[in-house]
Every structure is written in C-alpha cells, then in structure tokens.
Design a protein around this motif. Structure first.
Motif, PDB file in Angstrom:
ATOM      1  N   THR A 201      -1.501   5.133   8.775  1.00 51.23           N
ATOM      2  CA  THR A 201      -0.294   4.610   8.113  1.00 51.23           C
ATOM      3  C   THR A 201      -0.676   3.622   7.007  1.00 51.23           C
ATOM      4  O   THR A 201      -0.064   3.616   5.937  1.00 51.23           O
ATOM      5  CB  THR A 201       0.600   3.894   9.161  1.00 51.23           C
ATOM      6  OG1 THR A 201       0.770   4.798  10.252  1.00 51.23           O
ATOM      7  CG2 THR A 201       1.934   3.498   8.593  1.00 51.23           C
ATOM      8  N   LYS A 204      -1.740   5.545   4.099  1.00 56.04           N
ATOM      9  CA  LYS A 204      -0.601   6.179   3.435  1.00 56.04           C
ATOM     10  C   LYS A 204       0.081   5.187   2.481  1.00 56.04           C
ATOM     11  O   LYS A 204       0.524   5.570   1.394  1.00 56.04           O
ATOM     12  CB  LYS A 204       0.396   6.671   4.494  1.00 56.04           C
ATOM     13  CG  LYS A 204       1.349   7.674   3.957  1.00 56.04           C
ATOM     14  CD  LYS A 204       2.045   8.463   5.048  1.00 56.04           C
ATOM     15  CE  LYS A 204       2.871   9.549   4.372  1.00 56.04           C
ATOM     16  NZ  LYS A 204       3.831  10.166   5.226  1.00 56.04           N
ATOM     17  N   GLU A 208       0.785   5.823  -1.402  1.00 58.70           N
ATOM     18  CA  GLU A 208       2.136   5.654  -1.972  1.00 58.70           C
ATOM     19  C   GLU A 208       2.129   4.658  -3.134  1.00 58.70           C
ATOM     20  O   GLU A 208       2.858   4.826  -4.115  1.00 58.70           O
ATOM     21  CB  GLU A 208       3.120   5.225  -0.873  1.00 58.70           C
ATOM     22  CG  GLU A 208       3.505   6.407   0.008  1.00 58.70           C
ATOM     23  CD  GLU A 208       4.216   6.005   1.294  1.00 58.70           C
ATOM     24  OE1 GLU A 208       4.531   4.805   1.472  1.00 58.70           O
ATOM     25  OE2 GLU A 208       4.457   6.901   2.127  1.00 58.70           O
ATOM     26  N   PHE A 239      -4.566  14.216   0.245  1.00 60.73           N
ATOM     27  CA  PHE A 239      -3.540  13.389   0.907  1.00 60.73           C
ATOM     28  C   PHE A 239      -2.697  14.237   1.865  1.00 60.73           C
ATOM     29  O   PHE A 239      -2.399  13.820   2.978  1.00 60.73           O
ATOM     30  CB  PHE A 239      -2.625  12.716  -0.136  1.00 60.73           C
ATOM     31  CG  PHE A 239      -3.315  11.692  -1.003  1.00 60.73           C
ATOM     32  CD1 PHE A 239      -4.517  11.099  -0.610  1.00 60.73           C
ATOM     33  CD2 PHE A 239      -2.765  11.304  -2.222  1.00 60.73           C
ATOM     34  CE1 PHE A 239      -5.152  10.155  -1.412  1.00 60.73           C
ATOM     35  CE2 PHE A 239      -3.392  10.354  -3.029  1.00 60.73           C
ATOM     36  CZ  PHE A 239      -4.584   9.781  -2.633  1.00 60.73           C
ATOM     37  N   PHE A 243      -2.674  13.286   5.852  1.00 59.31           N
ATOM     38  CA  PHE A 243      -1.476  12.714   6.476  1.00 59.31           C
ATOM     39  C   PHE A 243      -0.746  13.714   7.379  1.00 59.31           C
ATOM     40  O   PHE A 243       0.134  13.329   8.141  1.00 59.31           O
ATOM     41  CB  PHE A 243      -0.537  12.153   5.402  1.00 59.31           C
ATOM     42  CG  PHE A 243      -1.193  11.060   4.592  1.00 59.31           C
ATOM     43  CD1 PHE A 243      -1.904  10.045   5.229  1.00 59.31           C
ATOM     44  CD2 PHE A 243      -1.126  11.039   3.198  1.00 59.31           C
ATOM     45  CE1 PHE A 243      -2.535   9.038   4.506  1.00 59.31           C
ATOM     46  CE2 PHE A 243      -1.759  10.037   2.468  1.00 59.31           C
ATOM     47  CZ  PHE A 243      -2.466   9.035   3.117  1.00 59.31           C
TER      48      PHE A 243
END
Ligand SMILES: [Mg+2]
Length: 319
Positions: A201, A204, A208, A239, A243
């Motif tokens: 997370t 991520k 982002e 990515f 993810f």
C-alpha cells in the motif's frame, strides 16, 4: 540438497549479524532484478498470445528467446546495473564520469544485447568525454530505469533531492529525459520504501504520486500487454502486476507473460518485489538456475552498496 544450500546461502548472509532486515531486502532486490531479467528474456518481444501458444504459461528460467540465451543468463538490464554498482563502489559514490566509464567498459565487453539509446549515449561519451547526453524528447526509454537499483541502495536515507540528483548523474549518461527521470526516481523511492519495511500500500501511494505529477504513467485504465521500451509503458505494466498480486512468484510470472519488453518489466518488478517480499520469497528453482557468477555479484553488491548509504552510515557511527 544443492537447492537448499543455495537458499541457505542467501538467507544466512541476509539474516546474519545484526539481523538486519534492510540487508535481507537489499539482497532480495538484487536477486529480483537478475531473476526477473533472466525469466523475462525468454519471452521478450513475444505477444501474450504467442507466449500462451508456446508455453501455456511461462514460469521457469529456461534461456532461449530471440537472444538465444544460455539457461540462467541475464541481459543488459542486470549487466548495466552491476557495472553501475562497480563504479559507485570504486568512486565511493555516484559520479557521472565513473558511471560513463563503467558503461563504456561494459560496451567494450560486447554485451549480448544493448539498446540504441544506450549505445548512442556511450558513443557520445567516448567521442566527447562528456558524461551527460543532450536532453532529448525521444530518450524516454526504460534503459536508465532498468539499471537504477545501485542508486536506491547507495542513497538510502538521503534527502529526496540528493537521491534525484544522484540518479540523474547515472541516467543522463544515456537517457536525458524528464519522463525517464520521473519514472526512474519513483522506482528508486519504491525500492527504498520497501527496504525500510514499507508495505504494498505504501508503494502504491508512491505510484499514485507519480501519476498525479505525470499522468502518462496512469496505470489503472486498461490492461497493459505487450509493453514497449517506453518508460511509461514499462512502468504501467509493472505497477499493474505489482498491485494485482500479493507475492513475488505470482507477480513476476504475471508481468513476463504480458510479453513485450519482458526482460525489463521482469527486472524492474523484480527489484521492487524482491525488496518488498525478501529473499525467502524466491522459488528455489529460480535461484538455482540463475548464473552463479551473477548471483554472487548480486549478493556482494547488495551488501557493499548499502555500506555507502547515509542511513546505514549514520547507524554505524551511532553504535
Ligand atoms: Mg535486456
């Protein structure tokens, strides 16, 4: 027996001494780079459909591919990272001239594969002595990113701007392009976050942040397959696989079966996932098959580069 000895070699080195988790994860990152490269090279330039026809699912390091590789052999991704690592270790830090010299020596060794932008950058250095190529809108390939792991290790704990500068020194020898810089810096920060115990997370959030700054990296629109060597294409694919999965083996198999520039998506995903999941996450069949000399160099560089990192130096001096 042989398999378990190899695994023990990695785990022992990784877990010895201060029980240093960072060292373990750094070894995982280097191993991931080489394993991802060797695994992906077999299916480089194939489409997912061609891969399915040939292998159903490609999941073992078996050599071959368009480069007709010996089983376990790596390509330019790992070789250039190791060359950069050697230059950082001999210069005691990230020096553009030393990096250019190391890349030039590598090109002299007649590598099995070399990208056009890399060849042009090294030739420019040989001709002019300048270790920085001219900024170019056309140099947004993934060649600077695929070799960035030594930067992540040697600058762990440094300020964001210093990491950025250190990376640009190595990247601009061949790829002087802001999209390449942004994507590569993001990969470095993801590896560093994972080395320090960050979760998927956390990684991520870094991806982002990159997308917010550079929308070309937006990866959640449609499934990325057959990625080109364009850095944004490469990272969108990496990515998505990272993810959408929760372990190293599944992530690496997923990314290389998307085909295209599969050795480089494998190498980049491998370094991030190797740092995230650690060396014990690697299937022994991959570790066993990897070229032993490359495996040894990865093991040594992971540990030696960390000794240069501001974070690790601060820890040592405070003991
Ligand atoms: Mg390659």
């Amino acid at each position: 027996m042989f398999v378990s000895a190899l695994r023990t070699e990695f785990l022992l080195v990784a877990e010895n001494g201060s029980g240093d988790q960072i060292k373990r994860r750094a070894i995982g990152a280097y191993l991931g780079l080489a394993v991802g490269d060797a695994l992906g090279a077999t299916v480089e330039f194939m489409t997912p459909r061609e891969i399915r026809t040939h292998y159903r699912e490609h999941r073992d390091i078996k050599g071959g591919g368009w480069l007709k590789l010996r089983k376990g052999r790596v390509t330019d991704d790992t070789e250039m990272a190791l060359a950069l690592g050697r230059s950082i270790l001999s210069a005691g830090g990230l020096d553009a001239q030393s990096a250019a010299e190391a890349f030039s020596a590598w090109m002299r060794s007649k590598p099995i594969d070399i990208g056009n932008t890399v060849r042009r950058g090294i030739s420019h250095y040989r001709r002019t002595g300048e270790a920085e190529s001219e900024e170019s809108a056309f140099d947004a390939g993934n060649g600077a990113c695929m070799r960035c792991l030594p930067v992540a290790l040697a600058t762990l704990g440094a300020d964001h701007d210093l990491v950025d500068e250190a990376n640009q020194r190595q990247a601009h020898v061949t790829h002087n392009n802001p999209t390449s810089d942004a994507g590569t810096l993001c990969v470095i920060r993801m590896v560093q976050a994972a080395l320090l115990g960050g979760t998927r997370t956390d990684l991520k959030l870094l991806a982002e942040a990159l997308v917010a700054e550079e929308p070309v990296f937006a990866y959640d629109r449609k499934r990325s397959e057959n990625p080109s060597g364009f850095i944004a294409d490469t990272l969108r694919t990496v990515f998505q696989s990272l993810f959408a999965t929760d372990n190293l083996e599944t992530a690496l198999i997923d990314v290389v079966n998307r085909g295209g520039d599969a050795d480089t998506t494998g190498a980049i995903l491998g370094m991030i996932a190797g740092a995230l999941y650690g060396p014990s996450a690697f299937p022994s069949r991959w570790v066993r098959t990897l070229d032993p000399e490359v495996r040894q160099q990865c093991l040594v560089q992971a540990q030696e580069l960390l000794k240069l990192a501001p974070l690790c130096r601060a820890e040592t001096s405070s003991r």
